[in-house]
Design a protein around this motif. Structure first.
Motif, short mmCIF file in Angstrom:
data_model
loop_
_atom_site.label_atom_id
_atom_site.label_comp_id
_atom_site.label_asym_id
_atom_site.label_seq_id
_atom_site.Cartn_x
_atom_site.Cartn_y
_atom_site.Cartn_z
N ALA A 160 0.83 -1.21 0.00
CA ALA A 160 0.00 0.00 0.00
C ALA A 160 0.86 1.26 0.00
O ALA A 160 0.58 2.23 -0.72
N LEU A 161 1.95 1.26 0.77
CA LEU A 161 2.81 2.44 0.82
C LEU A 161 3.57 2.63 -0.48
O LEU A 161 3.92 3.76 -0.84
N SER A 162 3.86 1.53 -1.19
CA SER A 162 4.56 1.66 -2.46
C SER A 162 3.63 2.06 -3.60
O SER A 162 4.09 2.43 -4.68
N ARG A 163 2.31 2.00 -3.37
CA ARG A 163 1.35 2.39 -4.40
C ARG A 163 0.90 3.84 -4.25
O ARG A 163 0.60 4.50 -5.23
N PHE A 164 0.85 4.31 -3.01
CA PHE A 164 0.32 5.65 -2.74
C PHE A 164 1.39 6.48 -2.04
O PHE A 164 2.02 6.02 -1.09
N ARG A 165 1.53 7.67 -2.53
CA ARG A 165 2.49 8.59 -1.95
C ARG A 165 1.91 9.23 -0.70
O ARG A 165 0.88 9.92 -0.76
N LEU A 166 2.55 9.00 0.44
CA LEU A 166 2.09 9.55 1.71
C LEU A 166 3.22 10.35 2.33
O LEU A 166 4.05 9.82 3.07
N PRO A 167 3.31 11.64 2.01
CA PRO A 167 4.42 12.46 2.53
C PRO A 167 4.47 12.49 4.05
O PRO A 167 5.54 12.65 4.63
N VAL A 168 3.31 12.34 4.70
CA VAL A 168 3.30 12.42 6.16
C VAL A 168 4.10 11.28 6.77
O VAL A 168 4.75 11.43 7.81
N LEU A 169 4.08 10.10 6.10
CA LEU A 169 4.75 8.93 6.65
C LEU A 169 6.18 8.78 6.17
O LEU A 169 6.89 7.88 6.64
N ASP A 170 6.61 9.60 5.22
CA ASP A 170 7.96 9.45 4.69
C ASP A 170 9.02 9.57 5.77
O ASP A 170 10.03 8.85 5.77
N GLY A 171 8.81 10.49 6.68
CA GLY A 171 9.79 10.67 7.73
C GLY A 171 9.81 9.54 8.74
O GLY A 171 10.81 9.37 9.46
N LEU A 172 8.72 8.78 8.84
CA LEU A 172 8.65 7.69 9.80
C LEU A 172 9.14 6.36 9.23
O LEU A 172 9.47 5.45 9.99
N ILE A 173 9.19 6.26 7.90
CA ILE A 173 9.61 5.01 7.26
C ILE A 173 11.12 5.03 7.07
O ILE A 173 11.68 6.02 6.60
N PRO A 174 11.81 3.95 7.43
CA PRO A 174 13.26 3.91 7.20
C PRO A 174 13.62 4.12 5.74
O PRO A 174 12.84 3.80 4.83
N ALA A 175 14.82 4.67 5.52
CA ALA A 175 15.23 5.07 4.17
C ALA A 175 15.39 3.89 3.23
O ALA A 175 15.33 4.06 2.01
N ARG A 176 15.60 2.68 3.75
CA ARG A 176 15.86 1.54 2.86
C ARG A 176 14.61 1.05 2.13
O ARG A 176 14.70 0.35 1.13
N PHE A 177 13.43 1.42 2.65
CA PHE A 177 12.19 0.97 2.03
C PHE A 177 11.82 1.88 0.86
O PHE A 177 11.88 3.11 0.97
N VAL A 178 11.42 1.27 -0.25
CA VAL A 178 11.12 2.00 -1.48
C VAL A 178 9.76 2.68 -1.35
O VAL A 178 8.80 2.11 -0.82
N ARG A 179 9.66 3.90 -1.88
CA ARG A 179 8.42 4.66 -1.86
C ARG A 179 7.68 4.51 -3.19
O ARG A 179 8.18 3.89 -4.12
N ALA A 180 6.51 5.10 -3.24
CA ALA A 180 5.71 5.06 -4.47
C ALA A 180 6.40 5.83 -5.58
O ALA A 180 6.97 6.90 -5.35
N GLY A 181 6.36 5.28 -6.79
CA GLY A 181 6.95 5.94 -7.95
C GLY A 181 8.42 5.66 -8.16
O GLY A 181 9.00 6.10 -9.16
#
Length: 749
Positions: A160-181
């Motif tokens: 779900a996080l890799s499909r939808f961009r959630l800027p609020v959670l970006d700071g809480l997710i470790p950098a190694r996990f891939v984001r949407a896009g």
């Protein structure tokens, strides 16, 4: 009309109007007398339902009573379905149409060849060929289906996080996990056989640079667009593009060819015929990447078409090889026939001319013999000479005819050999042209293309299934809970056990003492005297009055099979309504383990009470607390003793009961649950009556039976029972009546 469960069985309409209650009770005090209450008129008990009978109204009522639970579970099912939809990557489908044609080339071939090369479409055979390792292997190799690039996702909700961009959670997710896009594209990957199937973590280290962690623990550094290789193992890697921030991790791997083919055949590719005997094959490929699906399916379809063309060319090649193998023999036969004809002609060069001369000579001689036959004076010698010559010429002519026949046969052999040789040459040229222009017998009707919308997950279907399953689970939970609980449903359940029910007290939300409720508890008879529960208490007061006419003492023990049945609520409110009727009432908290009466009357916990009376440390008069109603006195538990049962067995308990009988019209002992301790049995042996409180739809019938056996085994019969917490909405409907009567506040005149 049957009297309502909350009204008195006999007597005036209201208890306050009864002359028997307005004055103190006078009872005999004979020693050893026991309670023998006047039995109430037996009321008809509704027959028990058959075990195999299903009451739809009761079933619906059970489900309706559990509607909140069913709605909650249904909502949870919808939430689970929504979570599944959000956390499931969309699946797209690419498809292509292939037509199977008859094998007939577009060239002008002889009819014999055309008939040999034609063939009916065989859909089942072509489907298996399309899904064979030969075709799929070429498709895997061309589309690099054996390469795997998986972004490192957050566990559980990573999709779900890799499909939808959630800027609020970006700071809480470790950098190694891939984001949407974000993504990565490979240009080349070659892994040694021993590392096939092993995942290697590629970490983006900067703009255009990365580090690959090898399975043996070493690291391989590289840049986008430049080949990176490990000389020790032969691993090579070329990253074409990286669209991700530094620190992101991608998992790379290369599976074996057979594993990739097997996965493609079982999970991705499906081939079927559109319409029976139509010769139209539909190939579908499903996967999470729309463009990747088209690429892989296009490679498979082209590999299939190419192998079909090669198969047609291979057939032509075999025919050409056969024809070419026959040409030398045909040429040799032609040469031998020509040589035999030439040799015969050299030896018999005048075969045709001599035959004509002999024929002319024979004709001339036959003419002379005919003339001699016409002459009268023909010389015999002349005739004999001519006939001999004629026979000689005919013999020579026969020899000449044999030579001519042999010449004709040799000439015919030459013609046949020449014709066969020329036919083989012609066939060879035709097959060479067929081989050079082979197109196979399949045609791509629709090129591979992907659907614009995902084919999975099917949102409406999943939501409907989630809601349906949630409703089914909720309904099943309600039915199972109702089946397992087997709680008392009405007074008839208790009366079937031989125990009369003195009153049915309706459920009071204000006075509910169950659960985790803390603090002071209200006395409903004081706070809301017109509530139906209070009317049930008044009914209990009236029934108890008539039931204890022959009791040795005006004392009653109130207990229950289990905690939470409402015995303290019944005891406190019964004491209040009895005092309101003009009786002198003493309410005693006999639960020396966890007494609850102090919560109803806000009594101090340090007050001397029953413990001190039984221990001989205080007289009953010293422990009395004035209640909120005139005529009501309360004795608390006092300090909790370490040995309550032994303390109750002292003679001081009987002295207390006698003191209560001398100084009060009614004494109520609030005892602990009988299935937990033996205290109620001890109290029941010295008090005038014993009542058991069972809670509607909560107290199991088995516990009621066990409580009755506990008293009977001790020789203390139960006087009756009280059904508390009666909820008309939960009452059984199979008897055909409902609970509709209710009191309202009277208007002041």
């Amino acid at each position: 009309m049957k009297p309502d469960a909350t009204t008195a069985k006999d007597g005036p309409e209201t208890v306050e109007d009864s002359p028997l209650i307005d004055k103190p009770l006078k009872r005999p005090r004979e020693a050893g007398a026991r309670l023998s209450p006047e039995p109430a008129p037996a009321r008809p008990v509704p027959p028990a339902p058959e075990d195999d009978e299903i009451d739809l109204l009761e079933l619906f009522g059970t489900l309706w009573r559990g509607k909140l639970w069913i709605a909650l579970v249904t909502a949870l099912g919808l939430l689970a379905s929504g979570f599944y939809i959000l956390n499931t990557p969309p699946t797209y489908q690419a498809d292509a149409l292939i037509q199977l044609e008859e094998k007939s080339g577009a060239l002008a071939l002889p009819s014999s060849l055309a008939s040999l090369m034609s063939e009916e479409p065989r859909s089942a055979t072509e489907i298996e060929i399309l899904k064979s390792r030969m075709v799929l292997g070429q498709g895997v190799e061309r589309s690099h289906f054996d390469w795997r690039v998986e972004p490192l996702r957050v566990p559980l909700v990573g999709t779900a996080l890799s499909r939808f961009r959630l800027p609020v959670l970006d700071g809480l997710i470790p950098a190694r996990f891939v984001r949407a896009g974000e993504g990565l594209r490979l240009a080349d990957l070659s892994v040694p056989p021993r590392w096939q199937g092993e995942e290697m973590a590629l970490t983006v280290t900067g703009q255009g640079s990365f580090t690959l962690a090898l399975p043996d623990g070493r690291a391989l550094e590289g840049r986008v667009g430049a080949p990176a290789s490990d000389e020790e193992t032969g691993l090579t890697l070329t990253v074409a593009e990286i669209a991700a921030e530094p620190g992101r991790v991608f998992l790379l791997s290369q599976v074996g060819m057979l594993d990739a083919i097997d996965e493609l055949r079982k999970e991705w590719l499906s081939v079927s015929e559109r319409g029976r005997g139509s010769g139209i094959l539909e190939a579908r490929l499903t996967g999470p990447d729309r463009a990747r699906n088209v690429e892989v399916l296009d490679a498979i379809v082209k590999a299939y078409v190419e192998q079909n063309i090669l198969r047609s060319a291979a057939e032509a090649e075999k025919s050409l090889e056969f024809i070419r193998s026959q040409l030398p023999g045909a040429l040799l036969a032609l040469r031998r026939a020509e040589a035999a004809l030439d040799a015969f002609r050299e030896k018999n060069a005048t075969v045709g001319t001599e035959t004509k001369a002999l024929s002319d000579e024979i004709n001339r001689l036959e003419a002379r013999l005919a003339a001699l036959d016409d002459a009268a004076a023909a010389a015999p010698e002349e005739r004999a000479r001519l006939e001999a010559r004629l026979a000689e010429l005919k013999a020579e002519l026969g020899a000449q005819h044999k030579a001519e026949r042999e010449l004709a046969s040799l000439t015919r052999n030459v013609d046949l050999a020449q014709r066969a040789y020329v036919e083989l040459l012609t066939r060879a040229k035709d097959v060479e042209m067929l081989k050079a222009s082979a197109i196979g017998n399949v045609r791509i009707v629709d090129e591979p293309a992907a659907t614009p919308e995902p084919v999975a997950p099917k949102v409406p279907l999943i939501l409907a299934l989630g809601m349906l399953l949630g409703g089914m689970l909720g309904s099943g939970g309600v039915l199972v809970r109702n089946w397992m609980r087997h709680g008392v449903r009405d007074a008839a359940d208790i009366e079937r056990m031989g125990l009369p029910v003195f009153a049915t007290v309706n459920y009071s939300r204000k006075g509910d003492t169950g659960g985790a409720r803390r603090g002071q508890l209200p006395v409903v008879a004081l706070t809301d005297p017109h509530e139906l529960a209070v009317e049930g208490i008044r009914s209990l007061r009236t029934s108890l009055h008539f039931g204890m006419l022959d009791a040795p003492t005006p004392t009653v023990t109130i207990t229950s099979p289990h905690p939470g049945a409402g015995k303290s609520f019944i005891a406190a409110n019964l004491a209040v309504v009895a005092a309101q009727a003009g009786q002198r009432v003493c309410l005693i908290d006999a639960d020396l383990r966890r007494g609850q009466l102090h919560r109803f009357f806000d009594a101090p916990k340090e007050q001397l009470g029953l413990t001190e009376i039984l221990a001989g440390d205080a007289r009953p008069e010293e422990t009395l607390i004035a209640g909120p109603v005139e005529g009501l006195s309360i004795i608390e538990t006092g300090r909790y003793p370490p040995n309550p049962s032994e303390l109750l067995m002292r003679p001081t308990l009987g002295e207390l009961v006698a003191w209560c009988a001398e100084n009060h019209d009614l004494a109520i002992f609030d005892a602990p649950p009988v299935l937990a301790v033996t205290d109620p049995v001890i109290l029941g042996r010295v008090t005038g009556a014993t009542l058991m409180v069972a809670r509607h739809d909560v107290t199991p019938l088995q516990e009621v039976e066990a409580a009755i056996r506990a008293f009977e085994s001790a020789g203390v019969p139960l006087t009756g029972a009280v059904l508390s917490g009666f909820d008309p909405k939960k009452a059984r409907s199979r008897y055909g009546y409902g609970y509709r009567y209710a009191y309202g506040k009277r208007k002041e005149e």
